[in-house]
Write an enzyme that holds these catalytic residues in place. Sequence first.
Site, PDB file in Angstrom:
ATOM      1  N   LYS A  95       0.881  -1.181   0.000  1.00 39.29           N
ATOM      2  CA  LYS A  95       0.000   0.000   0.000  1.00 39.29           C
ATOM      3  C   LYS A  95       0.917   1.231   0.000  1.00 39.29           C
ATOM      4  O   LYS A  95       1.466   1.603   1.036  1.00 39.29           O
ATOM      5  CB  LYS A  95      -0.882  -0.029   1.258  1.00 39.29           C
ATOM      6  CG  LYS A  95      -2.201   0.694   1.212  1.00 39.29           C
ATOM      7  CD  LYS A  95      -2.212   2.113   0.731  1.00 39.29           C
ATOM      8  CE  LYS A  95      -1.808   3.124   1.760  1.00 39.29           C
ATOM      9  NZ  LYS A  95      -1.691   4.508   1.206  1.00 39.29           N
ATOM     10  N   GLU A 126       9.212  17.667  14.043  1.00 38.79           N
ATOM     11  CA  GLU A 126       9.631  17.366  12.678  1.00 38.79           C
ATOM     12  C   GLU A 126       8.782  18.209  11.724  1.00 38.79           C
ATOM     13  O   GLU A 126       7.572  18.002  11.614  1.00 38.79           O
ATOM     14  CB  GLU A 126       9.425  15.874  12.385  1.00 38.79           C
ATOM     15  CG  GLU A 126       9.946  15.482  11.025  1.00 38.79           C
ATOM     16  CD  GLU A 126       9.618  14.048  10.636  1.00 38.79           C
ATOM     17  OE1 GLU A 126       8.441  13.655  10.737  1.00 38.79           O
ATOM     18  OE2 GLU A 126      10.529  13.324  10.223  1.00 38.79           O
ATOM     19  N   GLU A 132       9.556   2.425  10.846  1.00 35.91           N
ATOM     20  CA  GLU A 132      10.623   3.389  10.552  1.00 35.91           C
ATOM     21  C   GLU A 132       9.955   4.757  10.514  1.00 35.91           C
ATOM     22  O   GLU A 132       9.210   5.066   9.584  1.00 35.91           O
ATOM     23  CB  GLU A 132      11.271   3.086   9.197  1.00 35.91           C
ATOM     24  CG  GLU A 132      11.909   1.719   9.082  1.00 35.91           C
ATOM     25  CD  GLU A 132      13.099   1.515  10.009  1.00 35.91           C
ATOM     26  OE1 GLU A 132      13.689   2.510  10.449  1.00 35.91           O
ATOM     27  OE2 GLU A 132      13.414   0.351  10.300  1.00 35.91           O
ATOM     28  N   GLY A 170       2.614   5.558  12.894  1.00 31.62           N
ATOM     29  CA  GLY A 170       3.284   4.360  13.398  1.00 31.62           C
ATOM     30  C   GLY A 170       2.726   3.925  14.741  1.00 31.62           C
ATOM     31  O   GLY A 170       2.482   2.737  14.978  1.00 31.62           O
ATOM     32  N   CYS A 216      13.515  11.683   6.303  1.00 28.13           N
ATOM     33  CA  CYS A 216      13.436  11.325   7.725  1.00 28.13           C
ATOM     34  C   CYS A 216      14.761  11.631   8.404  1.00 28.13           C
ATOM     35  O   CYS A 216      14.806  11.869   9.602  1.00 28.13           O
ATOM     36  CB  CYS A 216      13.075   9.859   7.879  1.00 28.13           C
ATOM     37  SG  CYS A 216      14.121   8.786   6.905  1.00 28.13           S
ATOM     38  N   GLY A 231       6.850   5.883   7.859  1.00 30.75           N
ATOM     39  CA  GLY A 231       6.008   7.070   7.764  1.00 30.75           C
ATOM     40  C   GLY A 231       6.073   7.882   9.032  1.00 30.75           C
ATOM     41  O   GLY A 231       7.044   7.802   9.806  1.00 30.75           O
TER      42      GLY A 231
HETATM   43  P1  NDP Z   1       2.281   9.097   6.766  1.00 31.28           P
HETATM   44  O1  NDP Z   1       2.447   8.403   8.072  1.00 31.28           O
HETATM   45  O2  NDP Z   1       1.264  10.140   6.659  1.00 31.28           O
HETATM   46  O3  NDP Z   1       1.969   8.057   5.602  1.00 31.28           O
HETATM   47  C1  NDP Z   1       2.790   6.949   5.350  1.00 31.28           C
HETATM   48  C2  NDP Z   1       1.969   5.826   4.748  1.00 31.28           C
HETATM   49  O4  NDP Z   1       1.018   5.388   5.711  1.00 31.28           O
HETATM   50  C3  NDP Z   1       1.156   6.237   3.523  1.00 31.28           C
HETATM   51  O5  NDP Z   1       1.103   5.162   2.631  1.00 31.28           O
HETATM   52  C4  NDP Z   1      -0.205   6.526   4.127  1.00 31.28           C
HETATM   53  O6  NDP Z   1      -1.255   6.425   3.190  1.00 31.28           O
HETATM   54  C5  NDP Z   1      -0.296   5.426   5.161  1.00 31.28           C
HETATM   55  N1  NDP Z   1      -1.232   5.683   6.245  1.00 31.28           N
HETATM   56  C6  NDP Z   1      -1.685   6.880   6.697  1.00 31.28           C
HETATM   57  N2  NDP Z   1      -2.545   6.686   7.716  1.00 31.28           N
HETATM   58  C7  NDP Z   1      -2.630   5.357   7.910  1.00 31.28           C
HETATM   59  C8  NDP Z   1      -3.363   4.541   8.815  1.00 31.28           C
HETATM   60  N3  NDP Z   1      -4.178   5.046   9.725  1.00 31.28           N
HETATM   61  N4  NDP Z   1      -3.206   3.198   8.729  1.00 31.28           N
HETATM   62  C9  NDP Z   1      -2.377   2.662   7.830  1.00 31.28           C
HETATM   63  N5  NDP Z   1      -1.681   3.380   6.925  1.00 31.28           N
HETATM   64  C10 NDP Z   1      -1.788   4.709   6.984  1.00 31.28           C
HETATM   65  O7  NDP Z   1       3.718   9.665   6.384  1.00 31.28           O
HETATM   66  P2  NDP Z   1       4.132  10.479   5.086  1.00 31.28           P
HETATM   67  O8  NDP Z   1       3.766   9.721   3.865  1.00 31.28           O
HETATM   68  O9  NDP Z   1       3.679  11.876   5.205  1.00 31.28           O
HETATM   69  O10 NDP Z   1       5.720  10.415   5.193  1.00 31.28           O
HETATM   70  C11 NDP Z   1       6.459  11.325   5.924  1.00 31.28           C
HETATM   71  C12 NDP Z   1       6.895  10.708   7.241  1.00 31.28           C
HETATM   72  O11 NDP Z   1       7.629   9.516   6.983  1.00 31.28           O
HETATM   73  C13 NDP Z   1       7.829  11.598   8.011  1.00 31.28           C
HETATM   74  O12 NDP Z   1       7.474  11.589   9.368  1.00 31.28           O
HETATM   75  C14 NDP Z   1       9.185  10.932   7.811  1.00 31.28           C
HETATM   76  O13 NDP Z   1      10.096  11.214   8.818  1.00 31.28           O
HETATM   77  C15 NDP Z   1       8.807   9.502   7.763  1.00 31.28           C
HETATM   78  N6  NDP Z   1       9.848   8.713   7.106  1.00 31.28           N
HETATM   79  C16 NDP Z   1      10.606   7.858   7.853  1.00 31.28           C
HETATM   80  C17 NDP Z   1      11.649   7.161   7.278  1.00 31.28           C
HETATM   81  C18 NDP Z   1      12.442   6.181   8.068  1.00 31.28           C
HETATM   82  O14 NDP Z   1      12.982   5.255   7.469  1.00 31.28           O
HETATM   83  N7  NDP Z   1      12.565   6.307   9.377  1.00 31.28           N
HETATM   84  C19 NDP Z   1      11.993   7.332   5.867  1.00 31.28           C
HETATM   85  C20 NDP Z   1      11.120   8.239   5.167  1.00 31.28           C
HETATM   86  C21 NDP Z   1      10.090   8.894   5.788  1.00 31.28           C
HETATM   87  P3  NDP Z   1      -1.850   7.762   2.489  1.00 31.28           P
HETATM   88  O15 NDP Z   1      -0.727   8.342   1.701  1.00 31.28           O
HETATM   89  O16 NDP Z   1      -2.954   7.260   1.661  1.00 31.28           O
HETATM   90  O17 NDP Z   1      -2.290   8.656   3.609  1.00 31.28           O
END
Ligand code: NDP
Length: 486
Positions: free
Chosen positions: A172, A376, A245, A230, A279, A225
């Site tokens: 997803k 962040e 992550e 998370g 991130c 994310g």
């Molecule tokens: P989000 O947490 O908003 O989204 C990440 C993914 O989770 C998307 O596919 C999103 O879908 C999905 N998602 C959102 N809500 C839910 C839910 N309730 N249940 C299950 N899945 C869900 O993060 P972002 O996409 O905005 O990414 C940015 C974040 O990611 C930053 O905080 C960054 O630091 C972190 N990140 C961490 C990394 C690491 O390795 N530590 C690397 C890169 C980024 P949809 O898009 O449809 O909302």
Amino acid sequence: MQKYKLYINGEWVESGETFTRVNPANPKEVTGEFQQGNEEDIDKAVEAAENAFERWSEVPPPKRGQVLLKVAQLLREDKEDLARLETIEMGKVIIEARGDVQEAIDIAEYMAGEGRRLFGFTTTSELRDKFCMTIRRPIGVVGLITPWNFPIAIPAWKIIPALICGNTTVFKPSSDTPLCAIRLVEILEKAGVPKGVVNLVTGPGSAAGMHLVRHKKVRAISFTGHRDTGELILKEAGLKRVGLELGGKNGIIIMDDADLELALDGVIWGGFGTTGQRCTAASRVIVHEKIKEKFEKLLVERINKLKLGSGLDPSVDIGPLVNKAAQEKSQKYVQIGLDEGAKLSCGGKIPKMEGFFFEPTLFTNCSIDMKIAQDEIFGPVVSLISVKDFEEAIKVMNSIKYGLSSSIYTNNIRNAFKAIEKIEAGITYINASTIGAEIHLPFGGIKDSGNGTREGGQTGIEEFSEIKTVYIDYSGKLQRAQIDVE
Ligand code: NDP
């Protein structure tokens, strides 16, 4: 406008509702119409993955590796097209987009070789005529949920190790980068990944993503994310294995003995690369007070030279933010910084340009308790904090809830080693910026940046396999551990 589909059980299928996505550098340009996958689609994808599991897990791992080598080859052939697509879909400058695709190639090549390793170990037994070993087994159906900022590399970091270990997957992707996800899955399909082994459901995280997280037949979730997403996933996943992550508020310490030009390069690259949307972005600069004024002046000069624009233009340093909400978030944090009493040294505005751009921004005179030094922001906004000595620098570095990446610029070997020891983070760089992970090393954070798992290299194998302990007793009699020992 082209309409794209879901990929379930080896077929490209429609769901019903759709959504569109625009080029963040030029929001008038719609990049495509995508399926808004729902709970029913997730159920079908999980069923397909479940049905495909037995056959795929029985394929000898070196043969699975050959498929992955083909994936690497196809990615290499399409590298430039994929990189351009990535720039158009999420905005990062083309040179970084090429790096993102290269990371996927690297992981595919690494994991292809892993098909001939997947090591367990053998050891001794406390009893006679008994043999002890461990082997790796696949987990089953795994759910992979990814963000938009590395739209090829992060999915590859999950799908590819999951496949070499013999799992089947439901992927997803972020709703901001569905097209990169579709192109990656097309390559997996073309490379010969059998039907049902990789399934792709685009659609909202709160519905499709959450259903995948809660699904009883999914044995593990790997999520990258936002911290709060998370935390929610961890609560909802039940007893399945969860790898998280999450975000960061990464700092660079610059000591008074540092090579300032090198440190400036590191701050520009770490703070403003990917428009601050990594991130591991360096969103805090912790500078020794003796060099603060000089460093600030040099940094502002360098920031003012950065060129904003479409990432497809090779002369551009900073592309747009991913979407309007991200642009508004940076704007909101600039106001918070001003209200908190930090000094805005440069940037801070939405420039008069088409697209979701934001000026590279530096706040100085920040203190550790300010929100701009704690949260962040995920934009091109860097906070500079000055400190009186090394001990205070470490205290400031560790004063946040996150613990992902970190860096120190110093020519003092003692301080370098003390920093390695004292900084609370999963990754520490010495005389290099906070970004630049290589695929064969563990990647991940401590504190609120994750839940203890690591990706990359051998830790990627650990994330996607179970360890089975095997005892083979060839004594021909009942032998009782701890009891029949002589
Ligand atoms: P989000 O947490 O908003 O989204 C990440 C993914 O989770 C998307 O596919 C999103 O879908 C999905 N998602 C959102 N809500 C839910 C839910 N309730 N249940 C299950 N899945 C869900 O993060 P972002 O996409 O905005 O990414 C940015 C974040 O990611 C930053 O905080 C960054 O630091 C972190 N990140 C961490 C990394 C690491 O390795 N530590 C690397 C890169 C980024 P949809 O898009 O449809 O909302």
